[in-house]
Design an enzyme around this catalytic site. Structure first.
Site, PDB file in Angstrom:
ATOM      1  N   CYS A  78      41.868  17.060  61.489  1.00  0.00           N
ATOM      2  CA  CYS A  78      40.632  17.814  61.284  1.00  0.00           C
ATOM      3  C   CYS A  78      39.732  17.123  60.241  1.00  0.00           C
ATOM      4  O   CYS A  78      39.151  16.086  60.554  1.00  0.00           O
ATOM      5  CB  CYS A  78      40.977  19.258  60.934  1.00  0.00           C
ATOM      6  SG  CYS A  78      39.644  20.378  61.314  1.00  0.00           S
ATOM      7  N   HIS A 168      45.303  21.391  64.157  1.00  0.00           N
ATOM      8  CA  HIS A 168      46.181  21.474  62.977  1.00  0.00           C
ATOM      9  C   HIS A 168      47.650  21.646  63.376  1.00  0.00           C
ATOM     10  O   HIS A 168      48.141  22.783  63.402  1.00  0.00           O
ATOM     11  CB  HIS A 168      45.789  22.690  62.129  1.00  0.00           C
ATOM     12  CG  HIS A 168      44.508  22.530  61.395  1.00  0.00           C
ATOM     13  ND1 HIS A 168      44.440  22.104  60.093  1.00  0.00           N
ATOM     14  CD2 HIS A 168      43.230  22.748  61.787  1.00  0.00           C
ATOM     15  CE1 HIS A 168      43.175  22.069  59.702  1.00  0.00           C
ATOM     16  NE2 HIS A 168      42.424  22.455  60.709  1.00  0.00           N
ATOM     17  N   GLU A 170      50.147  21.164  61.644  1.00  0.00           N
ATOM     18  CA  GLU A 170      50.936  21.639  60.491  1.00  0.00           C
ATOM     19  C   GLU A 170      50.960  23.162  60.406  1.00  0.00           C
ATOM     20  O   GLU A 170      51.703  23.722  59.595  1.00  0.00           O
ATOM     21  CB  GLU A 170      50.393  21.021  59.184  1.00  0.00           C
ATOM     22  CG  GLU A 170      49.139  21.664  58.607  1.00  0.00           C
ATOM     23  CD  GLU A 170      47.848  21.287  59.343  1.00  0.00           C
ATOM     24  OE1 GLU A 170      47.911  20.647  60.407  1.00  0.00           O
ATOM     25  OE2 GLU A 170      46.767  21.662  58.837  1.00  0.00           O
TER      26      GLU A 170
HETATM   27  N1  GLN Z   1      34.762  21.806  59.066  1.00  0.00           N
HETATM   28  C1  GLN Z   1      35.527  20.950  58.222  1.00  0.00           C
HETATM   29  C2  GLN Z   1      34.760  19.695  57.863  1.00  0.00           C
HETATM   30  O1  GLN Z   1      33.760  19.419  58.415  1.00  0.00           O
HETATM   31  C3  GLN Z   1      36.842  20.572  58.857  1.00  0.00           C
HETATM   32  C4  GLN Z   1      37.652  21.809  59.093  1.00  0.00           C
HETATM   33  C5  GLN Z   1      39.133  21.632  58.943  1.00  0.00           C
HETATM   34  O2  GLN Z   1      39.634  20.638  58.411  1.00  0.00           O
HETATM   35  N2  GLN Z   1      39.845  22.657  59.328  1.00  0.00           N
HETATM   36  O3  GLN Z   1      35.189  18.979  57.001  1.00  0.00           O
END
Ligand code: GLN
Length: 189
Positions: A78, A168, A170
């Site tokens: 992410c 995610h 994790e």
């Molecule tokens: N929206 C976050 C970003 O732009 C990422 C979201 C996440 O890691 N769950 O950094």
């Protein structure tokens, strides 16, 4: 074999627990010296703008970039994917910029902030993918290859020693994506 998890901000404890459940040591990384002797590194989810700023404040950006370019296996989830990306289509910033992918931040919009789908990542079938204000990959380039798509968008990719997911792994009890990364680490060490 020792795995590190970048622990400046975000969901790093959950990654640490996943690695430890697979019987591996996991060290929290906050400074340059924490990087020494690591065989692989996880970049967790969180807020990429904050993580990017903290990386630079800790003088970690260059040294991490060097380690990754030198072949250290790295797994970004992410926000971690955003840190790795060479280009962010809806943001000027580039953080580590080592992976040949173009990502879109907050790509699913506010309406669909968080959701879970079960989908395949290569040989990993029916994996529960949790998305939280997630980016997706608009395009893979160079040696980067798509590992998973959801609704026509790329949500996992690999380029040599770099693995990245929009979702995610994790946050679920299924450890197969972490196992995949640990296999990448084993392949090198
Ligand atoms: N929206 C976050 C970003 O732009 C990422 C979201 C996440 O890691 N769950 O950094």
């Amino acid at each position: 074999m020792r795995i590190g998890v970048l622990a400046l901000q975000g969901a790093f404890i959950e990654h640490q627990r996943a690695v430890e459940r697979l019987g591996m040591e996991c060290r929290q990384v906050r400074t340059r010296s924490d990087l020494s002797g690591l065989d692989g590194l996880i970049l967790p989810g969180g807020e990429s703008t904050v993580q990017g700023r903290l990386l630079s404040e800790q003088s970690l950006t260059q040294v991490l970039r060097g380690e990754i370019e030198g072949g250290m296996p790295v797994f970004g989830t992410c926000a971690g994917l955003i840190l790795l990306a060479k280009h962010i289509s809806n943001d000027e910033s580039v953080y580590l910029g080592t992976m040949s992918v173009i990502v879109r931040r907050n790509a699913y919009g506010r309406q669909l902030g968080s959701f879970c789908v079960t989908s395949d990542m290569g040989a990993i079938k029916d994996f529960p993918m949790v998305f939280i204000r997630a980016p997706y990959i608009e395009r893979v380039e160079g040696e980067a290859a798509t590992l998973a798509t959801v609704d026509g968008h790329i949500v996992a990719a690999r380029e040599r020693n770099m693995l990245a997911t929009s979702f995610h792994p994790e946050l679920v009890s299924d450890l197969r994506v972490h196992e995949y990364f640990l296999d990448m680490v084993r392949g090198r060490t």
